[in-house]
Write an enzyme that holds these catalytic residues in place. Sequence first.
Site, PDB file in Angstrom:
ATOM      1  N   HIS A  97      34.642  32.402  21.275  1.00  0.00           N
ATOM      2  CA  HIS A  97      35.949  32.671  21.901  1.00  0.00           C
ATOM      3  C   HIS A  97      35.713  32.724  23.403  1.00  0.00           C
ATOM      4  CE1 HIS A  97      39.331  34.635  23.537  1.00  0.00           C
ATOM      5  NE2 HIS A  97      38.716  35.803  23.685  1.00  0.00           N
ATOM      6  N   CYS A 123      42.220  38.214  20.277  1.00  0.00           N
ATOM      7  CA  CYS A 123      41.160  37.217  20.537  1.00  0.00           C
ATOM      8  C   CYS A 123      40.475  36.763  19.250  1.00  0.00           C
ATOM      9  CB  CYS A 123      40.122  37.790  21.486  1.00  0.00           C
ATOM     10  SG  CYS A 123      40.844  38.294  23.036  1.00  0.00           S
ATOM     11  N   ASN A 166      41.042  32.373  29.643  1.00  0.00           N
ATOM     12  CA  ASN A 166      40.975  32.942  28.290  1.00  0.00           C
ATOM     13  C   ASN A 166      42.351  32.766  27.633  1.00  0.00           C
ATOM     14  OD1 ASN A 166      41.101  34.701  26.092  1.00  0.00           O
ATOM     15  ND2 ASN A 166      39.920  36.320  27.090  1.00  0.00           N
TER      16      ASN A 166
HETATM   17  O1  UT7 Z   1      39.267  38.157  25.365  1.00  0.00           O
HETATM   18  C1  UT7 Z   1      39.666  39.461  25.547  1.00  0.00           C
HETATM   19  C2  UT7 Z   1      38.503  40.292  25.697  1.00  0.00           C
HETATM   20  N1  UT7 Z   1      38.312  40.612  27.081  1.00  0.00           N
HETATM   21  C3  UT7 Z   1      37.128  40.460  27.604  1.00  0.00           C
HETATM   22  O2  UT7 Z   1      36.216  39.995  26.968  1.00  0.00           O
HETATM   23  C4  UT7 Z   1      36.920  40.950  29.001  1.00  0.00           C
HETATM   24  C5  UT7 Z   1      35.576  41.563  29.162  1.00  0.00           C
HETATM   25  N2  UT7 Z   1      35.381  42.123  30.497  1.00  0.00           N
HETATM   26  C6  UT7 Z   1      35.296  41.330  31.570  1.00  0.00           C
HETATM   27  O3  UT7 Z   1      35.358  40.128  31.474  1.00  0.00           O
HETATM   28  C7  UT7 Z   1      35.046  41.995  32.895  1.00  0.00           C
HETATM   29  O4  UT7 Z   1      34.931  43.370  32.705  1.00  0.00           O
HETATM   30  C8  UT7 Z   1      36.131  41.699  33.952  1.00  0.00           C
HETATM   31  C9  UT7 Z   1      36.043  40.252  34.402  1.00  0.00           C
HETATM   32  C10 UT7 Z   1      37.509  41.976  33.392  1.00  0.00           C
HETATM   33  C11 UT7 Z   1      35.963  42.587  35.176  1.00  0.00           C
HETATM   34  O5  UT7 Z   1      34.687  42.368  35.719  1.00  0.00           O
HETATM   35  P1  UT7 Z   1      33.744  43.604  36.038  1.00  0.00           P
HETATM   36  O6  UT7 Z   1      32.529  43.051  36.657  1.00  0.00           O
HETATM   37  O7  UT7 Z   1      33.580  44.409  34.799  1.00  0.00           O
HETATM   38  O8  UT7 Z   1      34.566  44.369  37.140  1.00  0.00           O
HETATM   39  P2  UT7 Z   1      35.145  45.863  37.133  1.00  0.00           P
HETATM   40  O9  UT7 Z   1      36.335  45.965  36.247  1.00  0.00           O
HETATM   41  O10 UT7 Z   1      34.010  46.821  36.917  1.00  0.00           O
HETATM   42  O11 UT7 Z   1      35.641  45.996  38.626  1.00  0.00           O
HETATM   43  C12 UT7 Z   1      34.728  45.887  39.739  1.00  0.00           C
HETATM   44  C13 UT7 Z   1      35.534  45.860  41.031  1.00  0.00           C
HETATM   45  C14 UT7 Z   1      36.574  46.974  41.125  1.00  0.00           C
HETATM   46  O12 UT7 Z   1      36.638  47.381  42.468  1.00  0.00           O
HETATM   47  P3  UT7 Z   1      35.872  48.709  42.952  1.00  0.00           P
HETATM   48  O13 UT7 Z   1      36.447  49.825  42.133  1.00  0.00           O
HETATM   49  O14 UT7 Z   1      34.427  48.479  42.664  1.00  0.00           O
HETATM   50  O15 UT7 Z   1      36.198  48.765  44.409  1.00  0.00           O
HETATM   51  C15 UT7 Z   1      37.861  46.292  40.778  1.00  0.00           C
HETATM   52  O16 UT7 Z   1      38.993  46.904  41.359  1.00  0.00           O
HETATM   53  O17 UT7 Z   1      36.268  44.645  41.136  1.00  0.00           O
HETATM   54  C16 UT7 Z   1      37.656  44.925  41.381  1.00  0.00           C
HETATM   55  N3  UT7 Z   1      38.450  43.877  40.765  1.00  0.00           N
HETATM   56  C17 UT7 Z   1      38.785  42.743  41.401  1.00  0.00           C
HETATM   57  N4  UT7 Z   1      38.508  42.288  42.628  1.00  0.00           N
HETATM   58  C18 UT7 Z   1      38.988  41.078  42.954  1.00  0.00           C
HETATM   59  C19 UT7 Z   1      38.968  43.844  39.506  1.00  0.00           C
HETATM   60  N5  UT7 Z   1      39.632  42.694  39.318  1.00  0.00           N
HETATM   61  C20 UT7 Z   1      39.531  41.989  40.472  1.00  0.00           C
HETATM   62  C21 UT7 Z   1      40.008  40.736  40.888  1.00  0.00           C
HETATM   63  N6  UT7 Z   1      39.701  40.329  42.127  1.00  0.00           N
HETATM   64  N7  UT7 Z   1      40.719  39.934  40.075  1.00  0.00           N
END
Ligand code: UT7
Length: 349
Positions: free
Chosen positions: A276, A114, A306
Amino acid sequence: MIHSYIKGIGKYLPDNVVTNQDLTKYMDTSDEWIQERTGIKERRYAHRTEETTTTMAVEASTIAIERAGLTPQDIDFVVFATLSPDYYFPGCGVLLQRAMKMKEIGALDVRNQCSGFVYALSVADQFIKAGMYQNILVVGSEKHSFGLDFSTRGRNVSVIFGDGAGAVVLGATTEANRGILSTHLHSDGEMAELLAMYNPGTHANHWLEQPLADFDQAEIGEMFMSQQMLTKGQLYPFMDGPSVFKKAVVKFPEVIQEALDHNQLKVTDIDMLIPHQANLRIAQFVQQKLGLPDEKVYNNIQRYGNTTAASIPIALCEAFEEGRIQEKDLVCLAAFGSGFTWGSVLLRW
Ligand code: UT7
């Protein structure tokens, strides 16, 4: 004093629009979840067989070179940033040199994910300041769609990424108060495995208790690429999203402030911040922390997702094409991502 400025800029986005709703056909996700957590509504995917990271780079570079009033033969050096190269090796730089029929110039590949474009721009800036080259093509291009896990297992990663390319021609100038004022680059490898694609790779040796000599050729081959990696999804990127998010919202403002302090400028001097496009929530957090109004921050992740190394040049190009950046504007580019690596570029347009 010789320094560098952006002489021409171009972008390329594939035609194929993939909405959040489209992704629900493959994995358990929803438009609501994706928009709420990331701001993304849709992204573009390259044509599976006709487009590659390099062909998209050619499209963006052709526009950048034309806008610079040059031809590909005028380019002195290529710096190519990508995490999704056409081949494991050689890098895309030489493929671009070949495709654009450039002279036998140097072509360097940058692997900073990134932050790739910020790193690439910084490298090119140093070559120009040193007087070594006059016109450097700096490219960020990604074809993520080929390497994502579209099952529910990979949904936290797959819904975020999109394909596209952006390119600039960095030229030499002696005009005062124009062009790149400074670049700042950082890394912290402590959390390298929190956002990574481990396989295929040579890391296996590192974890072995037995010396490599004890393994036969087939076993060593298995450590590089195996059926298990395929079935367990270990050939896809891994991301601990929340950890990345937490670090990003600290490092983005920090490295922007570092750039401003270095140039004795203030946040209020920024005319346009191009972060970014990692996640709209990260960009909004950074904007709020710095106290910048909406019109001074450019986001297009809603439409493109992204695009990693391509996200900054695509956003910069689009902001320029929309007339959101005017001559002499102070523009700040900032990135954070896998590595972790992060960095900023401050420039006078
Ligand atoms: O450019 C590269 C650098 N990367 C980034 O900057 C990414 C930074 N991080 C993020 O953008 C966020 O952490 C994400 C968008 C990737 C994830 O969002 P989050 O609010 O941190 O969600 P999480 O990973 O804590 O997951 C929360 C819940 C989980 O379910 P449970 O365990 O609470 O039941 C996941 O399994 O959301 C679930 N989940 C989804 N649900 C529906 C994860 N991905 C998805 C999805 N659709 N696509």
